[in-house]
Design an enzyme around this catalytic site. Structure first.
Site, PDB file in Angstrom:
ATOM      1  N   ASP A 245       0.758  -1.259   0.101  1.00 29.26           N
ATOM      2  CA  ASP A 245       0.080   0.058  -0.079  1.00 29.26           C
ATOM      3  C   ASP A 245       0.686   1.263   0.021  1.00 29.26           C
ATOM      4  O   ASP A 245       0.543   2.187  -0.821  1.00 29.26           O
ATOM      5  CB  ASP A 245      -0.888   0.096   1.148  1.00 29.26           C
ATOM      6  CG  ASP A 245      -2.043  -0.445   1.154  1.00 29.26           C
ATOM      7  OD1 ASP A 245      -2.370  -0.968  -0.125  1.00 29.26           O
ATOM      8  OD2 ASP A 245      -2.804  -1.166   2.293  1.00 29.26           O
ATOM      9  N   HIS A 268      -3.236   5.038   4.572  1.00 30.80           N
ATOM     10  CA  HIS A 268      -3.237   5.924   3.423  1.00 30.80           C
ATOM     11  C   HIS A 268      -3.205   7.606   3.562  1.00 30.80           C
ATOM     12  O   HIS A 268      -2.770   8.315   3.003  1.00 30.80           O
ATOM     13  CB  HIS A 268      -4.531   5.670   2.718  1.00 30.80           C
ATOM     14  CG  HIS A 268      -4.735   4.232   2.308  1.00 30.80           C
ATOM     15  ND1 HIS A 268      -3.616   3.662   1.409  1.00 30.80           N
ATOM     16  CD2 HIS A 268      -5.698   3.265   2.738  1.00 30.80           C
ATOM     17  CE1 HIS A 268      -4.363   2.354   1.211  1.00 30.80           C
ATOM     18  NE2 HIS A 268      -5.415   2.268   1.935  1.00 30.80           N
TER      19      HIS A 268
END
Ligand code: ZN
Length: 307
Positions: A245, A268
């Site tokens: 990620d 994120h």
């Protein structure tokens, strides 16, 4: 010179969005040198292009979402990670809905698509964003502390530490370091799947999220154990997915990094704040190319041949 890369031919996949559950067609297309990675919504009356950059990230709850005006493209991080891992500089990513298909929950399917299309070397020097001094973001204190930072490094490596109080995660490696020059992205990182907990699924679904999620595209855990019948793909699949990620989130900056990334419980949101801080600190980085391949970080040139 170390050259930019795109793909040789167009390639397609069909899947569902993890959160929307919507069917979506994905087309990866070659792009000219210096185009960068450009997402395109092709289902709208007029197609809308969203070139990646730190400011284009408009939402980081559950996934990294790009936006321009009212137009959204959710969950870009796994296909971006595959592009970072394979060193793809220029690519059009067309989608027919507002979410990238989740496919198997990792970036392995995107790696397969890109490799099947074939990697094309382009007649332009590959540009890197080189860290010149540390940049860091910290949030919270004590048990809520999380941080992410970039340090100067002649290469690209990522060290991630997670901290989940869950028996199935605690028994696995919670810290992992991956060096792009020395390691093998496709083998060591790309197959790590996203993960979630059954107790969160009900809440997510009542909010219209995770509608496309299931055992086919995520590691799913109850309070004690992994529910997938085949178990884990790596002993430390959870932390490896966080590195997957992070590679995707960081590549949104628009250039491959020459830096050492390290993070504790980042996600994120924090990854994007780190990029925005990096853009603010204009004296913390520069853009470099390598006229001679031997001047590039170790492994980058060999990787160029292998890719
Ligand atoms: Zn993910």
């Amino acid at each position: 010179m170390l050259q930019q890369r795109t793909i040789k031919s167009l390639t397609r996949a069909v899947g569902v969005g993890l959160h929307s559950g919507q069917r979506v067609e994905l087309t990866l297309r070659p792009a000219q040198a210096n185009t960068g990675i450009v997402f395109r919504r092709v289902d709208l009356p007029e197609p809308v292009d969203i070139p990646v950059n730190a400011e284009a990230v408009v939402d980081t709850r559950m996934a990294s979402t790009l936006g321009k005006g009212d137009v959204r493209i959710h969950t870009v991080e796994h296909v971006m990670s595959a592009c970072a891992g394979l060193g793809i500089d220029n690519l059009y990513i067309d989608v027919t809905a507002e979410e990238i298909p989740i496919l198997d929950g990792s970036s392995a399917s995107f790696v397969f698509l890109l490799q099947s299309a074939g990697i094309e070397l382009q007649n332009a020097p590959k540009r890197f964003l080189r860290l010149l001094k540390p940049v860091e973001i910290r949030q919270g204190e004590g048990s809520n502390l999380k941080w992410a930072r970039l340090d100067p490094y002649h290469g690209y490596k990522l060290r991630f530490e997670i901290d989940f109080a869950h028996p199935a995660v605690d028994s696995t490696g919670q810290m992992f370091e991956f060096d792009l020059g020395a390691g093998n992205y496709t083998r060591d990182i790309a197959r790590a799947r996203t993960f979630g907990f059954t107790k969160d699924v009900e809440m997510l679904r009542s909010n219209g999220l995770a509608l496309g999620g299931g055992l086919d595209n995520a590691i799913v855990m109850d309070d004690y154990k992994v529910l997938n019948s085949d178990g884990l793909r790596y002993d430390d699949e959870f932390v490896k997915h966080k590195i997957l990620d992070a590679m995707g989130d960081l590549y949104i900056v628009g250039y491959p990094l020459l830096a050492a990334y390290s993070a504790f419980r980042s996600g994120h949101g924090l990854n994007n704040l780190l990029l925005r801080e990096l853009m603010q600190q204009r004296d913390a980085w520069d853009i470099v190319t390598f006229e001679h391949v031997r001047e590039a970080p170790q492994g980058f040139a060999q990787a160029a041949l292998a890719w």
